[in-house]
Design a protein around this motif. Structure first.
Motif, PDB file in Angstrom:
ATOM      1  N   LYS A 161      12.947  11.587  19.665  1.00  0.00           N
ATOM      2  CA  LYS A 161      13.039  11.879  18.223  1.00  0.00           C
ATOM      3  C   LYS A 161      12.934  10.609  17.399  1.00  0.00           C
ATOM      4  N   ASP A 162      13.603   9.549  17.849  1.00  0.00           N
ATOM      5  CA  ASP A 162      13.591   8.284  17.119  1.00  0.00           C
ATOM      6  C   ASP A 162      12.185   7.694  17.062  1.00  0.00           C
ATOM      7  N   ALA A 163      11.494   7.672  18.208  1.00  0.00           N
ATOM      8  CA  ALA A 163      10.147   7.096  18.249  1.00  0.00           C
ATOM      9  C   ALA A 163       9.168   7.915  17.409  1.00  0.00           C
ATOM     10  N   LEU A 164       9.249   9.245  17.493  1.00  0.00           N
ATOM     11  CA  LEU A 164       8.360  10.100  16.707  1.00  0.00           C
ATOM     12  C   LEU A 164       8.620   9.941  15.212  1.00  0.00           C
ATOM     13  N   HIS A 165       9.894   9.835  14.840  1.00  0.00           N
ATOM     14  CA  HIS A 165      10.229   9.668  13.428  1.00  0.00           C
ATOM     15  C   HIS A 165       9.725   8.334  12.890  1.00  0.00           C
ATOM     16  N   LYS A 166       9.929   7.261  13.652  1.00  0.00           N
ATOM     17  CA  LYS A 166       9.463   5.946  13.209  1.00  0.00           C
ATOM     18  C   LYS A 166       7.941   5.908  13.084  1.00  0.00           C
ATOM     19  N   PHE A 167       7.247   6.515  14.046  1.00  0.00           N
ATOM     20  CA  PHE A 167       5.783   6.548  14.025  1.00  0.00           C
ATOM     21  C   PHE A 167       5.283   7.335  12.823  1.00  0.00           C
ATOM     22  N   SER A 168       5.831   8.518  12.607  1.00  0.00           N
ATOM     23  CA  SER A 168       5.379   9.350  11.489  1.00  0.00           C
ATOM     24  C   SER A 168       5.737   8.730  10.137  1.00  0.00           C
ATOM     25  N   ARG A 169       6.898   8.086  10.069  1.00  0.00           N
ATOM     26  CA  ARG A 169       7.319   7.471   8.806  1.00  0.00           C
ATOM     27  C   ARG A 169       6.386   6.327   8.410  1.00  0.00           C
ATOM     28  N   THR A 170       5.971   5.512   9.388  1.00  0.00           N
ATOM     29  CA  THR A 170       5.043   4.423   9.071  1.00  0.00           C
ATOM     30  C   THR A 170       3.703   4.973   8.585  1.00  0.00           C
ATOM     31  N   LEU A 171       3.244   6.088   9.194  1.00  0.00           N
ATOM     32  CA  LEU A 171       1.990   6.689   8.752  1.00  0.00           C
ATOM     33  C   LEU A 171       2.100   7.236   7.333  1.00  0.00           C
ATOM     34  N   VAL A 172       3.207   7.906   7.040  1.00  0.00           N
ATOM     35  CA  VAL A 172       3.395   8.488   5.709  1.00  0.00           C
ATOM     36  C   VAL A 172       3.504   7.405   4.657  1.00  0.00           C
ATOM     37  N   ASN A 173       4.180   6.306   4.972  1.00  0.00           N
ATOM     38  CA  ASN A 173       4.311   5.207   4.011  1.00  0.00           C
ATOM     39  C   ASN A 173       2.966   4.542   3.727  1.00  0.00           C
ATOM     40  N   ARG A 174       2.112   4.502   4.734  1.00  0.00           N
ATOM     41  CA  ARG A 174       0.853   3.779   4.617  1.00  0.00           C
ATOM     42  C   ARG A 174      -0.306   4.639   4.113  1.00  0.00           C
ATOM     43  N   CYS A 175      -0.291   5.930   4.427  1.00  0.00           N
ATOM     44  CA  CYS A 175      -1.455   6.773   4.176  1.00  0.00           C
ATOM     45  C   CYS A 175      -1.175   7.885   3.174  1.00  0.00           C
ATOM     46  N   GLY A 176      -2.158   8.145   2.335  1.00  0.00           N
ATOM     47  CA  GLY A 176      -2.072   9.239   1.391  1.00  0.00           C
ATOM     48  C   GLY A 176      -2.581  10.541   1.976  1.00  0.00           C
ATOM     49  N   GLU A 177      -3.524  10.447   2.919  1.00  0.00           N
ATOM     50  CA  GLU A 177      -4.089  11.632   3.572  1.00  0.00           C
ATOM     51  C   GLU A 177      -4.017  11.441   5.082  1.00  0.00           C
ATOM     52  N   ILE A 178      -3.479  12.457   5.762  1.00  0.00           N
ATOM     53  CA  ILE A 178      -3.350  12.419   7.215  1.00  0.00           C
ATOM     54  C   ILE A 178      -3.975  13.688   7.773  1.00  0.00           C
TER      55      ILE A 178
END
Length: 133
Positions: free
Chosen positions: A93-110
């Motif tokens: 859960k921790d690794a998935l959350h950190k990975f997804s959070r970095t993507l959301v912070n960086r990208c407007g469209e996923i």
């Protein structure tokens, strides 16, 4: 006056028998400034591979605990088995959350690829599919 507005709360017990008090609050959040676009391909050897080459590797969550888990299972120590499984779930859960959070912070469209995991579960790679989450 508080910057948070109370919405609701609940009690929750985890697999190890520990109790938690969960509180839901409303707060003002600024949307991310990310302007990038990124595509994500879900896989088995790597849980996710992004179009820019970023990867989230599979198997690293439990590899260090496999031996301890096997020993506890052979000894029929149910408490220790529950504890180890909880640690593995928390790591994932921790690794998935950190990975997804970095993507959301960086990208407007996923964009995420369409993968039918139900068909892959019936193959010889079922453990990898079920572990990918």
């Amino acid at each position: 006056m508080s910057q948070y507005r109370f919405r609701s709360s609940s009690f929750n017990e985890d697999a190890r028998g520990r109790w938690y008090f969960n509180v839901v609050v409303d707060m003002e959040v600024e949307p991310s400034k990310g302007q990038d676009r990124i595509g994500i391909d879900l896989g088995l050897t790597d849980i996710a591979t992004c179009s820019d080459g970023t990867k989230l590797e599979a198997g690293r969550f439990y590899r260090g605990l496999e031996e301890k888990l096997a020993i506890a299972q052979r000894a029929r120590n149910k408490t220790q088995v529950k504890t180890i499984h909880a640690k593995i779930a928390n790591r994932k859960k921790d690794a998935l959350h950190k990975f997804s959070r970095t993507l959301v912070n960086r990208c407007g469209e996923i964009y995420v690829g369409n993968v039918s995991s139900l068909k892959l579960v019936k193959t010889t790679m079922a453990k990898s599919v079920l572990d990918a989450g």
